[in-house]
Design a protein around this motif. Structure first.
Motif, PDB file in Angstrom:
ATOM      1  N   GLY A   1       5.482  -8.078  -7.038  1.00 30.74           N
ATOM      2  CA  GLY A   1       5.818  -6.766  -7.574  1.00 30.74           C
ATOM      3  C   GLY A   1       6.762  -6.828  -8.753  1.00 30.74           C
ATOM      4  O   GLY A   1       7.735  -7.574  -8.735  1.00 30.74           O
ATOM      5  N   GLY A   2       6.440  -6.029  -9.776  1.00 26.00           N
ATOM      6  CA  GLY A   2       7.353  -5.892 -10.899  1.00 26.00           C
ATOM      7  C   GLY A   2       8.523  -5.011 -10.513  1.00 26.00           C
ATOM      8  O   GLY A   2       8.420  -4.184  -9.593  1.00 26.00           O
ATOM      9  N   ILE A   3       9.632  -5.152 -11.212  1.00 20.98           N
ATOM     10  CA  ILE A   3      10.823  -4.379 -10.860  1.00 20.98           C
ATOM     11  C   ILE A   3      10.558  -2.880 -10.978  1.00 20.98           C
ATOM     12  O   ILE A   3      10.980  -2.089 -10.123  1.00 20.98           O
ATOM     13  CB  ILE A   3      12.016  -4.811 -11.731  1.00 20.98           C
ATOM     14  N   GLY A   4       9.838  -2.466 -12.003  1.00 23.33           N
ATOM     15  CA  GLY A   4       9.532  -1.049 -12.155  1.00 23.33           C
ATOM     16  C   GLY A   4       8.700  -0.505 -11.006  1.00 23.33           C
ATOM     17  O   GLY A   4       8.991   0.568 -10.470  1.00 23.33           O
ATOM     18  N   SER A   5       7.655  -1.253 -10.615  1.00 16.99           N
ATOM     19  CA  SER A   5       6.803  -0.789  -9.517  1.00 16.99           C
ATOM     20  C   SER A   5       7.563  -0.781  -8.198  1.00 16.99           C
ATOM     21  O   SER A   5       7.329   0.072  -7.332  1.00 16.99           O
ATOM     22  CB  SER A   5       5.553  -1.667  -9.406  1.00 16.99           C
ATOM     23  N   LEU A   6       8.488  -1.717  -8.022  1.00 16.62           N
ATOM     24  CA  LEU A   6       9.297  -1.753  -6.799  1.00 16.62           C
ATOM     25  C   LEU A   6      10.244  -0.557  -6.739  1.00 16.62           C
ATOM     26  O   LEU A   6      10.431   0.048  -5.674  1.00 16.62           O
ATOM     27  CB  LEU A   6      10.090  -3.055  -6.732  1.00 16.62           C
ATOM     28  N   ILE A   7      10.857  -0.204  -7.857  1.00 17.81           N
ATOM     29  CA  ILE A   7      11.720   0.980  -7.899  1.00 17.81           C
ATOM     30  C   ILE A   7      10.911   2.239  -7.579  1.00 17.81           C
ATOM     31  O   ILE A   7      11.354   3.109  -6.813  1.00 17.81           O
ATOM     32  CB  ILE A   7      12.411   1.109  -9.273  1.00 17.81           C
ATOM     33  N   LEU A   8       9.702   2.318  -8.146  1.00 15.60           N
ATOM     34  CA  LEU A   8       8.833   3.470  -7.890  1.00 15.60           C
ATOM     35  C   LEU A   8       8.441   3.536  -6.416  1.00 15.60           C
ATOM     36  O   LEU A   8       8.511   4.597  -5.785  1.00 15.60           O
ATOM     37  CB  LEU A   8       7.580   3.363  -8.763  1.00 15.60           C
ATOM     38  N   GLU A   9       8.050   2.401  -5.841  1.00 12.03           N
ATOM     39  CA  GLU A   9       7.637   2.375  -4.437  1.00 12.03           C
ATOM     40  C   GLU A   9       8.811   2.682  -3.506  1.00 12.03           C
ATOM     41  O   GLU A   9       8.671   3.435  -2.534  1.00 12.03           O
ATOM     42  CB  GLU A   9       7.040   1.010  -4.093  1.00 12.03           C
ATOM     43  N   ALA A  10       9.966   2.104  -3.796  1.00 12.37           N
ATOM     44  CA  ALA A  10      11.154   2.353  -2.969  1.00 12.37           C
ATOM     45  C   ALA A  10      11.566   3.819  -3.033  1.00 12.37           C
ATOM     46  O   ALA A  10      11.971   4.409  -2.020  1.00 12.37           O
ATOM     47  CB  ALA A  10      12.310   1.459  -3.414  1.00 12.37           C
ATOM     48  N   SER A  11      11.454   4.412  -4.205  1.00 13.73           N
ATOM     49  CA  SER A  11      11.796   5.833  -4.354  1.00 13.73           C
ATOM     50  C   SER A  11      10.889   6.699  -3.489  1.00 13.73           C
ATOM     51  O   SER A  11      11.341   7.649  -2.844  1.00 13.73           O
ATOM     52  CB  SER A  11      11.681   6.249  -5.826  1.00 13.73           C
TER      53      SER A  11
END
Length: 290
Positions: free
Chosen positions: A63-73
């Motif tokens: 996972g890219g950091i951006g996609s991880l932030i989106l998923e975690a949100s």
């Protein structure tokens, strides 16, 4: 500890860091065990920290950091109704988790510096999308230049602009670093996160976990204006709070008095709390026990 960490261990350290931070009491202006806000409660932060565990563990492997932030949100708001609980913390935690997964601990800082510089345009796009997921609302700075205005998260064309100009998530943080202390961590090598870790670790040796968190938070607040306050109000308000924190450290005001004043005035130094989470995560990796 200077070996390689398992995904389960790293995810537990990150979740525990979020839980410990919100449990530090009194933590003037922010939600803690004794203080809720009208729309956000202590339990919302606990639910968020536990709910995002699978994403924290996933970050070690993919996972890219951006996609991880989106998923975690997205996971965060599925588990609680208090809105934005840990958005700023994700910006710090996911690069640190990925860096720690590479090991060894002695290279954590070098690894995290490399990781944030390797982010992509799609990381930036997913990061912008995450803002609407948790409904992060900020007062727009008045001194933005034309280039910065085009990239403002409130702009409908911002995502198109990111792709058009080929701006990575690291590039977004470079632009934002002037007005945001969390973004500044990315371009400063996570300087204050590691500083917070040192403070917490040292204070924990001499006292309780709660005191280590609260005193470290107060010292960080006294050292630099909190940019979450700047965005919500203005720099004068952030300097006012910084001055009050100094008053507490110099014993001209009690911690309880500061806590009461900030809650009455509805001022929450959220960015400083996010730095404490990052510091707790690093300190836990270094072997700190609760």
């Amino acid at each position: 500890m200077d070996g390689y960490f398992t995904p389960s261990f790293l995810a537990r350290c990150a979740a525990l860091a979020m839980i410990l931070e919100v449990s530090g009491t009194p933590k003037p202006g922010n939600v803690d065990r004794d203080h809720d806000y009208a729309g956000t409660r202590y339990e919302d932060f606990l639910a968020s920290a536990v709910g995002v565990y699978p994403v924290l563990e996933k970050a070690c492997r993919e996972g890219g950091i951006g996609s991880l932030i989106l998923e975690a949100s997205g996971e965060s708001v599925r588990w609680q109704g208090g809105g934005n609980t840990h958005f700023g913390a994700y910006i710090l935690l996911f690069p640190l988790i990925k860096a720690a997964a590479l090991g060894p601990l002695g290279r954590l800082r070098e690894n995290v510096i490399d990781i944030v510089k390797e982010t992509t345009v799609e990381d930036a796009v997913d990061f912008y999308r995450a803002f609407s997921t948790v409904d992060v609302r900020m007062k727009r700075p008045q001194d933005l230049g034309e280039a910065e205005r085009a990239l403002d998260v409130s702009s409908e064309s911002a995502i198109d602009e990111l792709r058009k100009r080929g701006i990575t998530l690291y590039g977004v943080m470079q632009v934002s670093s002037k007005n945001d202390m969390i973004a500044r961590e990315w371009v400063d090598g996570f300087r204050r996160s590691f500083k917070a870790a040192d403070k917490i670790f040292t204070k924990r040796r001499a006292g309780t976990m709660n005191d280590a968190i609260v005193l470290s938070y107060l010292e960080l607040l006294a050292e630099e204006p909190d940019t979450f306050i700047v965005k919500k109000y203005d720099m004068d308000k952030a300097l006012y709070v910084q001055g009050l924190a100094i008053d507490v450290l110099e014993r001209r005001m009690t911690l309880r008095e500061l806590s009461h004043r900030l809650y009455i005035e509805k001022i929450n130094p959220g960015s400083t709390a996010d730095l404490i989470i990052a510091g707790l995560f690093i300190a836990l990796l270094n072997g700190m026990k609760v």
